[in-house]
Write an enzyme that holds these catalytic residues in place. Structure first.
Site, PDB file in Angstrom:
ATOM      1  N   TYR A  52       0.845  -1.190   0.000  1.00  0.00           N
ATOM      2  CA  TYR A  52       0.000   0.000   0.000  1.00  0.00           C
ATOM      3  C   TYR A  52       0.879   1.238   0.000  1.00  0.00           C
ATOM      4  O   TYR A  52       1.866   1.299   0.739  1.00  0.00           O
ATOM      5  CB  TYR A  52      -0.899   0.018   1.240  1.00  0.00           C
ATOM      6  CG  TYR A  52      -1.918  -1.093   1.241  1.00  0.00           C
ATOM      7  CD1 TYR A  52      -3.179  -0.891   0.704  1.00  0.00           C
ATOM      8  CD2 TYR A  52      -1.612  -2.344   1.767  1.00  0.00           C
ATOM      9  CE1 TYR A  52      -4.119  -1.907   0.698  1.00  0.00           C
ATOM     10  CE2 TYR A  52      -2.535  -3.371   1.762  1.00  0.00           C
ATOM     11  CZ  TYR A  52      -3.800  -3.146   1.224  1.00  0.00           C
ATOM     12  OH  TYR A  52      -4.720  -4.150   1.214  1.00  0.00           O
ATOM     13  N   GLU A  53       0.493   2.242  -0.817  1.00  0.00           N
ATOM     14  CA  GLU A  53       1.351   3.420  -0.937  1.00  0.00           C
ATOM     15  C   GLU A  53       1.462   4.193   0.367  1.00  0.00           C
ATOM     16  O   GLU A  53       2.388   4.969   0.546  1.00  0.00           O
ATOM     17  CB  GLU A  53       0.852   4.330  -2.060  1.00  0.00           C
ATOM     18  CG  GLU A  53      -0.514   4.925  -1.814  1.00  0.00           C
ATOM     19  CD  GLU A  53      -0.959   5.782  -3.003  1.00  0.00           C
ATOM     20  OE1 GLU A  53      -1.518   5.210  -3.933  1.00  0.00           O
ATOM     21  OE2 GLU A  53      -0.742   6.996  -2.971  1.00  0.00           O
ATOM     22  N   SER A  54       0.512   3.995   1.287  1.00  0.00           N
ATOM     23  CA  SER A  54       0.612   4.680   2.572  1.00  0.00           C
ATOM     24  C   SER A  54       1.761   4.120   3.406  1.00  0.00           C
ATOM     25  O   SER A  54       2.116   4.710   4.427  1.00  0.00           O
ATOM     26  CB  SER A  54      -0.705   4.571   3.330  1.00  0.00           C
ATOM     27  OG  SER A  54      -1.093   3.224   3.436  1.00  0.00           O
TER      28      SER A  54
END
Lengths: 255, 352
Positions: A52-54
């Site tokens: 996930y890019e987070s």
């Protein structure tokens, strides 16, 4: 044997799941891509790894996350890093598949998530890239999911937010991009890929009830339609059971 | 006073400012109103922290609205809620990587402002590109060379980035300069009175932002002892020396999400971005009622509860219970000192 019943979204979730191979790392967005990834994990790809890019890598969410930064994306993660790190890992070669959406995709697989109409005076201002540009620039291959309509499948995007094959063969390399670019397009009408020689979008399969002619009609450019196009295989009873009972029992995304 | 954009990439100015900041552990605790009044100046560039509506400092954003700050320049990576102020002069432009709320759609005031030209977009970025600009500032680099944004229209709509040939390989690379926002406001789980801040969940770009920004305000769910914070430095994402103010603001991320404590109010968020903010008139009404019509964050929460025909304590409890299911009991990352030792009742008694 009686006919298996399913909804259009269930078909999309199952087709998305089949695109993920065991052992692949996948950048997942919220919604159907996430459902597809989790379904793949429970079916044929137990070693699929979500990114996930987070900043979370390889979590085991016990409940469907509502967003790419939902706390569920941290559940039993292998590691939680910063945003620059997850994209850095992608550049380093640890990201296989990027699952993306967007308002437009053109014949070369370029994606627009910025504006409809001219950039300086847009008719519609959209969200902007988010991590999509980075994912498509750095991952090994990209899967696009979206609605199939002529204005959403134009010959040329109003704005290239996220690189496909840009203007055609050799252009990604010329621009200095490291990732492999677009690989599959999954719409509500069919599954598309890209011609190796021309880098142009080509039909692979049409969903049950759809024909290649309908797909051409709903596409804003000339779609390559090879002789060997087939009907998209329907969801199996097993796929539907896992999807309905285990992946999205509350019908958050698939209904 | 220079324009925020002229300060944004000025590494000398950023350094001079930080050379003057005290390294002493001083008590920086203050009221949120005072912190916003002191540290948010008209014309500042303000960068979003957390991940949009996850651990976003929303109470502080609402207070910025209440105090009618003018001409802010937003840096949206991701986020964009502050763009709601542009229609009353609160925001004049933005640098954009992403503005929206994912599945819940676009943020109407932002969309409107860009479409009718009242909100200027100064530069377009990818998340990774802007994150690297912040990281460059944190790491002391003038710029970084990356492989994002190449070949796309983003390159054309960003005057700050450059494409050059890598001197070693000859391949094109995208150069991203270090960025130094005027102001960053964070919402964290725990902070001590000096500003050392601890979180659970994703830190996203927050450590880099804390070092890059000139002015840093921390709002937290709870102020805890320094010994508590220092018992586990691994969870600290912001060190005291870059922090200017510490404000105890329980439920400060509402109606967003605070990992492990309360879940976002999805229905309310959808109503806000899709209905209340859909037209300029609706936005104005919303601001009048929820921002100017309330004294503080807790009155706003009470108002939202009333609209759900719920007692405020039941309303908050529902969000906490959702978080319990979603995060609190099941998440492995709930670490040292993580016992939740307060309830909305106490907060409400103090605040309302």
């Amino acid at each position: 044997m009686s006919e298996i019943e399913y909804t259009p979204r269930e078909l999309l979730a199952c087709v998305a799941a089949r695109m993920i191979q065991d052992g692949e790392s996948v950048f997942v967005g919220t919604g159907l891509p996430l459902v597809g990834a989790l379904l793949a994990q429970k079916l044929h790809a137990p070693n699929m790894m979500a990114i996930y890019e987070s900043g979370t890598i390889d979590p085991k969410p016990a409940q469907l996350p509502w967003s790419v930064s939902d706390p569920w994306t941290c559940h039993k993660a292998a590691i939680i890093l910063s945003m620059t790190s997850v994209f850095g890992h992608s550049r380093a070669g640890y990201a296989d598949v990027g699952f993306l959406g967007g308002a437009q995709i053109d014949m070369y697989g370029n994606i627009n998530a910025t504006c409809i109409g001219p950039y300086d005076k847009p008719m519609v201002r959209l969200t902007g890239s988010g991590g999509a540009n980075d994912i498509a620039s750095l991952c090994r291959k990209v899967i696009f999911m979206g609605l199939h309509l002529p204005q959403r499948f134009p010959e040329r995007c109003d704005y290239i937010t996220t690189p496909g094959f840009l203007g055609g063969p050799g252009e990604r390399e010329k621009a200095g991009l490291v990732g492999g670019g677009p690989w599959r397009v999954l719409s509500h009408l069919g599954v598309m890929g890209f011609d190796e020689e021309t880098c142009r979008m080509k039909l692979i399969s049409y969903h049950p009830g759809v024909t290649p002619e309908v797909i051409q009609e709903f596409t804003g450019f000339e779609m390559i339609i090879p002789d060997d196009v087939v009907e998209t295989p329907k969801p199996t009873a097993e796929e539907l059971r896992i999807l309905r009972e285990e992946v999205d029992p509350n019908k958050l995304f698939v209904f | 006073m220079s324009h925020a954009n002229d300060r944004l990439f000025d590494h000398k100015l950023a350094r001079e400012w930080k050379l003057k900041k005290s390294r002493a552990e001083k008590d920086k605790v203050m009221d949120l109103k005072e912190a916003i009044a002191t540290f948010v100046e008209d014309g500042d560039s303000i960068i979003e922290t957390g991940f949009a509506y996850v651990r976003g400092p929303l109470a502080a954003y609402w207070e910025i609205g209440r105090q009618k700050k003018k001409n802010l320049v937003g840096i949206f990576t991701p986020g964009g809620l502050n763009s709601v102020w542009h229609e009353n002069g609160g925001m004049e432009g933005a640098h954009v990587a992403y503005v929206g709320v994912e599945m819940r759609g676009l943020i109407s005031p932002f969309r409107r402002g860009v479409e009718n030209g009242t909100l200027k977009i100064y530069s377009e970025w990818s998340h990774g590109g802007l994150a690297l600009a912040l990281r460059a500032a944190e790491q002391g680099l003038n710029f970084v060379a990356c492989k994002s944004m190449l070949g796309t229209d983003i390159i054309k709509s960003n005057p700050y980035i450059k494409v050059v040939d890598d001197p070693w390989t000859g391949e094109p690379v995208c150069l991203v300069p270090a960025i130094y926002p005027d102001l960053a406001i964070f919402h964290v789980h725990h902070a001590d009175k000096f500003g050392n801040s601890r979180i659970w969940g994703v830190s996203v770009n927050d450590t880099a932002i804390a070092i890059a920004a000139r002015k840093v305000v921390v709002t937290c769910e709870r102020i805890v002892g320094s010994e508590d914070i220092r018992s586990n430095p691994h969870q600290v994402i912001i060190p005291h020396y870059c922090v200017d103010a510490v404000c105890e603001v329980p439920y400060g991320a509402w109606p967003g999400d605070m990992p492990g404590l309360y879940y976002f109010d999805r229905r309310l968020q959808e109503r806000v971005v899709r209905e209340f903010w859909k037209t300029p008139e609706g936005t104005k009404e919303w601001i009048e009622k929820y921002i100017y019509g309330t004294e503080n964050h807790y009155e706003m929460i009470a108002m939202a509860a009333e609209e759900e025909n719920m007692h405020v304590l039941d309303y908050v409890k529902r969000l906490e219970q959702l978080a319990c299911e979603a995060a609190y009991y099941n998440l492995g990352y709930w670490g040292v000192g993580g016992e939740r030792d307060w309830r909305y009742e106490e907060v409400a008694k103090k605040a309302i």
